[in-house]
Design an enzyme around this catalytic site. Structure first.
Site, PDB file in Angstrom:
ATOM      1  N   GLY A 157       0.633  -1.270  -0.226  1.00 22.54           N
ATOM      2  CA  GLY A 157       0.041   0.063  -0.126  1.00 22.54           C
ATOM      3  C   GLY A 157       0.763   1.448  -0.129  1.00 22.54           C
ATOM      4  O   GLY A 157       0.497   2.326  -0.723  1.00 22.54           O
ATOM      5  N   ASN A 198      -8.684   4.050   8.198  1.00 28.34           N
ATOM      6  CA  ASN A 198      -7.871   2.981   8.865  1.00 28.34           C
ATOM      7  C   ASN A 198      -8.313   3.253  10.457  1.00 28.34           C
ATOM      8  O   ASN A 198      -8.152   2.266  11.118  1.00 28.34           O
ATOM      9  CB  ASN A 198      -6.563   3.091   8.620  1.00 28.34           C
ATOM     10  N   SER A 206      -3.438  -3.322  -0.651  1.00 34.11           N
ATOM     11  CA  SER A 206      -2.511  -4.036  -0.153  1.00 34.11           C
ATOM     12  C   SER A 206      -3.002  -5.413   0.343  1.00 34.11           C
ATOM     13  O   SER A 206      -3.863  -5.749   0.939  1.00 34.11           O
ATOM     14  CB  SER A 206      -1.855  -3.299   1.229  1.00 34.11           C
ATOM     15  N   HIS A 239      -1.842  -7.645   2.593  1.00 35.16           N
ATOM     16  CA  HIS A 239      -1.601  -8.215   4.188  1.00 35.16           C
ATOM     17  C   HIS A 239      -2.832  -7.529   4.845  1.00 35.16           C
ATOM     18  O   HIS A 239      -3.160  -7.928   5.951  1.00 35.16           O
ATOM     19  CB  HIS A 239      -0.298  -7.908   4.635  1.00 35.16           C
ATOM     20  N   THR A 267      11.915  -7.736 -10.008  1.00 38.78           N
ATOM     21  CA  THR A 267      11.365  -8.908 -10.094  1.00 38.78           C
ATOM     22  C   THR A 267      10.169  -9.052  -9.399  1.00 38.78           C
ATOM     23  O   THR A 267      10.239  -8.813  -8.232  1.00 38.78           O
ATOM     24  CB  THR A 267      12.391 -10.048  -9.914  1.00 38.78           C
ATOM     25  N   CYS A 291       0.818   2.559  12.982  1.00 38.28           N
ATOM     26  CA  CYS A 291       1.925   3.627  12.939  1.00 38.28           C
ATOM     27  C   CYS A 291       2.171   4.554  14.018  1.00 38.28           C
ATOM     28  O   CYS A 291       3.458   5.545  14.052  1.00 38.28           O
ATOM     29  CB  CYS A 291       1.820   4.465  11.442  1.00 38.28           C
TER      30      CYS A 291
HETATM   31  C1  LIG Z   1      -1.765  -0.345   5.955  1.00 40.03           C
HETATM   32  C2  LIG Z   1      -2.298   0.965   5.202  1.00 40.03           C
HETATM   33  C3  LIG Z   1      -1.532   1.471   4.263  1.00 40.03           C
HETATM   34  C4  LIG Z   1       0.064   0.872   4.051  1.00 40.03           C
HETATM   35  O1  LIG Z   1      -0.061  -0.210   3.400  1.00 40.03           O
HETATM   36  P1  LIG Z   1       1.217  -1.281   3.479  1.00 40.03           P
HETATM   37  O2  LIG Z   1       1.049  -2.389   2.571  1.00 40.03           O
HETATM   38  O3  LIG Z   1       1.203  -1.919   4.910  1.00 40.03           O
HETATM   39  O4  LIG Z   1       2.417  -0.534   3.014  1.00 40.03           O
HETATM   40  C5  LIG Z   1      -1.814   2.440   3.513  1.00 40.03           C
HETATM   41  N1  LIG Z   1      -3.182   2.946   3.854  1.00 40.03           N
HETATM   42  C6  LIG Z   1      -4.008   2.530   4.438  1.00 40.03           C
HETATM   43  C7  LIG Z   1      -5.424   3.032   4.817  1.00 40.03           C
HETATM   44  C8  LIG Z   1      -3.563   1.515   5.338  1.00 40.03           C
HETATM   45  O5  LIG Z   1      -4.351   0.954   6.244  1.00 40.03           O
END
Ligand SMILES: *Cc1c(COP(=O)(O)O)cnc(C)c1O
Length: 405
Positions: free
Chosen positions: A72, A161, A209, A211, A247, A335
């Site tokens: 992300g 988030n 993203s 994960h 890659t 974060c």
């Molecule tokens: C987790 C998150 C990201 C960052 O994604 P990563 O794959 O962990 O770098 C960006 N934006 C939002 C809203 C998120 O919740």
């Protein structure tokens, strides 16, 4: 630790068993580099293209509009930093890229957007940070007012988030399209949790993203509407049709697509289940604990998100006590943990600092059970009561005498 209750799915999710299984062959026997020419490499190449089809289908995009990235954060950086060079692929006279000097975003974005925007400001670009109301919803009127002839891009997250508020994406997309401005949305929290259709919603760029939706870490994608041309962010090899060098993370991409396929299959049922559990959690917390506030919209929020402020309590203290019970929760976003600054999202929503410091985010997932919610509510009740009983602020407020420790 006797139990583990995971209520931090907005920070990350466990990899789905079937996703992990799908990845293993691409770590073992099928390890070819998709750019090589022999048969072993073709298997990898084909797996990446099949994954791209699955993911494109999940948002109503075309396969060639999906570019795999490392997650992300990379997708967000690409969108923010390169959108000032975006051009319509319609053969008309192109404005000089340097004429587009302005970006529009919101005050409640993830730091991947906010810090990229701050960097753009240091490079001489101007950024408008739109305010939100007390529910965390961006003002469409203020968006219209902020648009300028030199606005290069509008970047507004799909769902927040921290507080889970879902933004009026369709309306924003229509406004952006009307003005011919590309619209980027950070959909990392919304992707695979609620339905998305990039064409109907007139989204030009979308970040997601793996994960955050039961896939492995370190993989994501940026959707770029085929109407637009945009420079690459990573320069190097010719991967991703010369748009994202490096890659391909073949096992990661395969696992991501498998996770997405599962999420798409059961989305409606999962949304209903998570909403019901979330509403049960919210009801219990609001009725059984005094001086609590629910942050964000009651209804128009992500199915698994609950975010509270407990007055007279430090969210960080509550987290430590919950952790001792084996309960994983968060004070805001992953974060900001470790910093004593109140959440920029809650502050933008107008919460005073002392209240914002009492924030607790609980994010449910596909495997969360009612039992886990019950155990968590009981633990929160116990800890909030205990923390308040030693808070001079609370005792002053209620006129009670401090309890002996
Ligand atoms: C987790 C998150 C990201 C960052 O994604 P990563 O794959 O962990 O770098 C960006 N934006 C939002 C809203 C998120 O919740």
């Amino acid at each position: 630790m006797s139990q583990q209750i995971y209520l931090d799915h907005a920070a990350t999710t466990p990899v789905a068993a079937q996703a992990l299984e799908a990845m293993i062959p691409y770590c073992r026997k099928l390890y070819g580099n998709p750019s090589s020419s022999y048969a072993l490499a073709q298997d990898s190449r084909q797996a990446v293209e099949e994954a791209r089809d699955v993911i494109a289908g999940a948002i109503g995009a075309k396969s060639h509009e999906i570019y795999f990235t490392a997650g992300g954060t990379e997708s967000d950086n690409w969108a923010v930093k390169m959108s000032v060079f975006m051009q319509k692929q319609d053969g008309e006279a192109k404005p000089n890229a340097s004429e587009k000097k302005h970006l529009i975003t919101t005050k409640i974005e993830h730091h991947a957007i906010l810090h990229a925007c701050e960097w753009m400001e240091q490079q001489g670009y101007e950024v408008t940070y739109l305010p939100v109301d007390e529910q965390g919803v961006v003002s469409v009127r203020r968006l219209k007012e902020a648009i300028r002839p030199d606005t290069a891009c509008i970047s507004i997250m799909y769902a927040n988030n921290e507080v889970g508020t879902i933004q009026p994406i369709r309306e924003i997309g229509a406004i952006a399209a009307e003005h011919g401005i590309p619209f980027h949305t950070d959909a990392v929290q919304a992707f695979c949790q609620i339905p998305i259709d990039v064409k109907e919603q007139k989204i030009s760029l979308l970040s997601a993203s793996s994960h955050k939706c039961y896939g492995p870490k370190g993989v994501g994608f940026l959707y770029i509407d085929e109407q637009y041309g945009m420079p690459p962010f990573m320069h190097g090899g010719a991967q991703e049709r010369q748009m994202r060098a490096g890659t391909e993370n073949v096992p990661g991409i395969v696992g991501f697509a498998k996770a997405v396929a599962i999420c798409q299959e059961n989305m409606e049922e999962r949304m209903q289940r998570e909403r019901a559990l979330r509403d049960y959690l919210i009801r219990r917390i609001l009725t059984e604990i005094p001086y609590v506030r629910l942050n964000g919209y009651a209804k128009n929020r992500l199915p698994g998100n609950a975010n509270f402020c407990f007055q007279f309590v430090e969210g960080e203290h509550l987290l430590v006590l919950l952790d001792m019970d084996g309960i994983c929760a968060s004070a805001g976003s992953a974060c900001t943990t470790g910093s004593s600054e109140p959440s920029h999202v809650l502050t933008a929503m107008g919460l005073p600092r002392d209240l914002a410091n009492g924030a607790l985010r609980l994010t449910l997932g596909a495997h969360t059970t009612k039992d886990e919610i019950d155990v968590t509510v009981e633990a929160i009740k116990r800890h909030v009561e205990q923390l308040r009983s030693t808070s001079s602020w609370y005792l002053e407020f209620t006129g009670e005498q401090p309890k002996c420790m």
